[in-house]
Scaffold this motif. Structure first.
Motif, PDB file in Angstrom:
ATOM      1  N   GLU A 150       5.121   8.703   0.213  1.00  0.00           N
ATOM      2  CA  GLU A 150       5.187   7.203  -0.553  1.00  0.00           C
ATOM      3  C   GLU A 150       6.226   6.636  -0.937  1.00  0.00           C
ATOM      4  O   GLU A 150       7.512   7.341  -1.152  1.00  0.00           O
ATOM      5  CB  GLU A 150       4.237   7.817  -2.106  1.00  0.00           C
ATOM      6  CG  GLU A 150       4.196   6.552  -3.053  1.00  0.00           C
ATOM      7  CD  GLU A 150       3.683   6.978  -4.418  1.00  0.00           C
ATOM      8  OE1 GLU A 150       4.114   6.333  -5.426  1.00  0.00           O
ATOM      9  OE2 GLU A 150       2.923   8.041  -4.475  1.00  0.00           O
ATOM     10  N   HIS A 155       1.731   2.381  -3.375  1.00  0.00           N
ATOM     11  CA  HIS A 155       0.467   2.482  -4.042  1.00  0.00           C
ATOM     12  C   HIS A 155       0.094   0.895  -4.989  1.00  0.00           C
ATOM     13  O   HIS A 155      -0.245   1.157  -5.978  1.00  0.00           O
ATOM     14  CB  HIS A 155       0.556   3.816  -4.813  1.00  0.00           C
ATOM     15  CG  HIS A 155       0.412   4.744  -4.036  1.00  0.00           C
ATOM     16  ND1 HIS A 155      -0.795   5.373  -3.643  1.00  0.00           N
ATOM     17  CD2 HIS A 155       1.452   5.638  -3.453  1.00  0.00           C
ATOM     18  CE1 HIS A 155      -0.421   6.457  -2.916  1.00  0.00           C
ATOM     19  NE2 HIS A 155       0.682   6.647  -2.592  1.00  0.00           N
ATOM     20  N   ARG A 166       0.961  -1.247  -0.137  1.00  0.00           N
ATOM     21  CA  ARG A 166      -0.065   0.033  -0.109  1.00  0.00           C
ATOM     22  C   ARG A 166       0.845   1.225  -0.030  1.00  0.00           C
ATOM     23  O   ARG A 166       0.617   2.324  -0.526  1.00  0.00           O
ATOM     24  CB  ARG A 166      -0.977  -0.055   1.074  1.00  0.00           C
ATOM     25  CG  ARG A 166      -2.067  -1.256   1.257  1.00  0.00           C
ATOM     26  CD  ARG A 166      -3.029  -1.106   0.489  1.00  0.00           C
ATOM     27  NE  ARG A 166      -4.188  -0.467   1.153  1.00  0.00           N
ATOM     28  CZ  ARG A 166      -5.416  -0.072   0.285  1.00  0.00           C
ATOM     29  NH1 ARG A 166      -4.924   0.062  -0.909  1.00  0.00           N
ATOM     30  NH2 ARG A 166      -6.250   0.460   0.748  1.00  0.00           N
ATOM     31  N   LYS A 175       4.800  -2.712  -9.388  1.00  0.00           N
ATOM     32  CA  LYS A 175       4.793  -1.464  -8.991  1.00  0.00           C
ATOM     33  C   LYS A 175       4.338  -0.903 -10.637  1.00  0.00           C
ATOM     34  O   LYS A 175       4.799  -1.305 -11.303  1.00  0.00           O
ATOM     35  CB  LYS A 175       5.948  -0.556  -8.554  1.00  0.00           C
ATOM     36  CG  LYS A 175       5.819   0.808  -8.593  1.00  0.00           C
ATOM     37  CD  LYS A 175       5.331   1.230  -7.541  1.00  0.00           C
ATOM     38  CE  LYS A 175       5.421   2.849  -7.334  1.00  0.00           C
ATOM     39  NZ  LYS A 175       4.428   3.646  -6.896  1.00  0.00           N
ATOM     40  N   SER A 198      -2.238  -2.227  -4.891  1.00  0.00           N
ATOM     41  CA  SER A 198      -3.420  -2.985  -4.179  1.00  0.00           C
ATOM     42  C   SER A 198      -3.177  -4.367  -4.877  1.00  0.00           C
ATOM     43  O   SER A 198      -3.243  -4.596  -5.936  1.00  0.00           O
ATOM     44  CB  SER A 198      -4.652  -2.459  -4.726  1.00  0.00           C
ATOM     45  OG  SER A 198      -5.701  -3.374  -4.393  1.00  0.00           O
TER      46      SER A 198
END
Length: 86
Positions: free
Chosen positions: A67, A24, A21, A85, A26
């Motif tokens: 992030e 970024h 997470r 990613k 999921s």
């Protein structure tokens, strides 16, 4: 003969998910999109359970200020997560 004991499955599920997470990613969406199989997801959690770096991981997660562009170098799943990613 020494028997290696894996870490708590729930703890390592959440650590794996948390690192993803922060990047970024999921993991659920990756499965829906066909980029991650259920077996590969289970492998991610199992690698985490066997890695014995949960303390470092929790510290990394708690110190992260923004992030993450990549998984931490010490992460047993770094290559797999970095490949997810987008």
């Amino acid at each position: 003969m020494t028997r290696d004991v894996l870490g708590d499955v729930e703890k390592h599920f959440w650590l794996t998910r948390s690192v993803a997470r922060c990047m970024h990613i999921s993991l659920a969406e990756a499965m829906v999109e066909g980029r991650l199989s259920a077996d590969k997801y289970a492998e991610l959690v199992t690698r985490c359970r066997a890695s014995r770096c949960s303390g470092r991981c929790m510290a990394w997660l708690s110190e992260l200020q923004s992030e993450a562009s990549a998984a931490p170098d010490f992460c047993a799943n770094a290559d797999l997560l970095n490949a997810l990613k987008v």
